[in-house]
Design an enzyme around this catalytic site. Sequence first.
Site, PDB file in Angstrom:
ATOM      1  N   CYS A 114     -28.107 -99.371   9.082  1.00  0.00           N
ATOM      2  CA  CYS A 114     -27.267 -98.853   7.998  1.00  0.00           C
ATOM      3  C   CYS A 114     -27.527 -99.678   6.740  1.00  0.00           C
ATOM      4  CB  CYS A 114     -25.796 -98.910   8.407  1.00  0.00           C
ATOM      5  SG  CYS A 114     -24.663 -98.531   7.053  1.00  0.00           S
ATOM      6  N   HIS A 144     -17.967-100.839   9.386  1.00  0.00           N
ATOM      7  CA  HIS A 144     -18.754 -99.606   9.324  1.00  0.00           C
ATOM      8  C   HIS A 144     -17.922 -98.417   9.820  1.00  0.00           C
ATOM      9  CE1 HIS A 144     -22.361 -97.045   9.357  1.00  0.00           C
ATOM     10  NE2 HIS A 144     -21.723 -96.441  10.347  1.00  0.00           N
ATOM     11  N   ASP A 157     -24.345 -98.795  -8.176  1.00  0.00           N
ATOM     12  CA  ASP A 157     -25.258 -97.829  -7.565  1.00  0.00           C
ATOM     13  C   ASP A 157     -26.659 -98.032  -8.140  1.00  0.00           C
ATOM     14  OD1 ASP A 157     -24.709 -94.802  -6.087  1.00  0.00           O
ATOM     15  OD2 ASP A 157     -26.659 -95.175  -7.040  1.00  0.00           O
ATOM     16  N   HIS A 205     -18.065 -94.573   1.668  1.00  0.00           N
ATOM     17  CA  HIS A 205     -18.116 -95.178   0.332  1.00  0.00           C
ATOM     18  C   HIS A 205     -17.443 -94.271  -0.677  1.00  0.00           C
ATOM     19  CE1 HIS A 205     -21.853 -92.843   0.891  1.00  0.00           C
ATOM     20  NE2 HIS A 205     -21.782 -92.552  -0.392  1.00  0.00           N
ATOM     21  N   ASN A 234     -18.486 -88.333  -0.876  1.00  0.00           N
ATOM     22  CA  ASN A 234     -19.186 -87.230  -0.211  1.00  0.00           C
ATOM     23  C   ASN A 234     -19.078 -87.434   1.288  1.00  0.00           C
ATOM     24  OD1 ASN A 234     -20.112 -86.024  -2.636  1.00  0.00           O
ATOM     25  ND2 ASN A 234     -21.654 -87.622  -2.818  1.00  0.00           N
TER      26      ASN A 234
HETATM   27  P1  5GP Z   1     -23.961 -90.432  -1.240  1.00  0.00           P
HETATM   28  O1  5GP Z   1     -25.045 -89.502  -1.661  1.00  0.00           O
HETATM   29  O2  5GP Z   1     -24.093 -90.790   0.230  1.00  0.00           O
HETATM   30  O3  5GP Z   1     -22.587 -89.993  -1.616  1.00  0.00           O
HETATM   31  O4  5GP Z   1     -24.183 -91.761  -2.084  1.00  0.00           O
HETATM   32  C1  5GP Z   1     -25.033 -92.787  -1.704  1.00  0.00           C
HETATM   33  C2  5GP Z   1     -25.315 -93.574  -2.950  1.00  0.00           C
HETATM   34  O5  5GP Z   1     -25.918 -94.801  -2.543  1.00  0.00           O
HETATM   35  C3  5GP Z   1     -26.307 -92.903  -3.909  1.00  0.00           C
HETATM   36  O6  5GP Z   1     -25.663 -92.709  -5.168  1.00  0.00           O
HETATM   37  C4  5GP Z   1     -27.472 -93.872  -3.980  1.00  0.00           C
HETATM   38  O7  5GP Z   1     -28.014 -93.990  -5.273  1.00  0.00           O
HETATM   39  C5  5GP Z   1     -26.858 -95.182  -3.499  1.00  0.00           C
HETATM   40  N1  5GP Z   1     -27.788 -96.060  -2.840  1.00  0.00           N
HETATM   41  C6  5GP Z   1     -28.635 -95.742  -1.807  1.00  0.00           C
HETATM   42  N2  5GP Z   1     -29.330 -96.819  -1.425  1.00  0.00           N
HETATM   43  C7  5GP Z   1     -28.904 -97.844  -2.212  1.00  0.00           C
HETATM   44  C8  5GP Z   1     -29.257 -99.228  -2.276  1.00  0.00           C
HETATM   45  O8  5GP Z   1     -30.108 -99.736  -1.535  1.00  0.00           O
HETATM   46  N3  5GP Z   1     -28.623 -99.976  -3.207  1.00  0.00           N
HETATM   47  C9  5GP Z   1     -27.686 -99.461  -4.053  1.00  0.00           C
HETATM   48  N4  5GP Z   1     -27.125-100.294  -4.935  1.00  0.00           N
HETATM   49  N5  5GP Z   1     -27.314 -98.165  -4.004  1.00  0.00           N
HETATM   50  C10 5GP Z   1     -27.924 -97.366  -3.097  1.00  0.00           C
HETATM   51 ZN    ZN Z   2     -22.748 -99.410   7.744  1.00  0.00          ZN
END
Ligand code: 5GP
Ligand code: ZN
Length: 111
Positions: free
Chosen positions: A3, A45, A29, A98, A85
């Site tokens: 994860c 988690h 992000d 998140h 989401n």
């Molecule tokens: P979701 O699409 O699951 O709602 O949002 C996941 C978010 O995590 C996305 O906006 C993506 O840019 C962010 N994200 C994914 N991998 C990483 C990472 O390694 N570091 C950071 N800071 N953000 C991440």
């Molecule tokens: Zn996790």
Amino acid sequence: MDCIFCKIIKGDIPSAKVYEDELVYAFRDINPQAPTHILVIPKEHLPSVDAVNAENSGLVAHIFEVIPQIAKAENLTNGYRVVSNCGDDARQSVKHLHFHILGGKILSESM
Ligand code: 5GP
Ligand code: ZN
């Protein structure tokens, strides 16, 4: 467990931290959708909102106490959006609960 966000909490993957306490971690992000785009995650988690129940909802309540503190520290005085989401139809890409905090501009009327 493989994860990304658990690795970020452990420090195995670097992140731009904006807040941390014993239960919660918040960081910027990597692909910001607004001038301010912060992710707030529980250190425990949980896969998504769909995993919230009577046993763990206190954690979510705590996250929602932290969010206004972060918004204040980030100067989001004119408002902000909080998004989570949940699941594939919502295009959840990281399966660790998140909450996105988005702000710093007038956001799109549509979600
Ligand atoms: P979701 O699409 O699951 O709602 O949002 C996941 C978010 O995590 C996305 O906006 C993506 O840019 C962010 N994200 C994914 N991998 C990483 C990472 O390694 N570091 C950071 N800071 N953000 C991440
Ligand atoms: Zn996790």
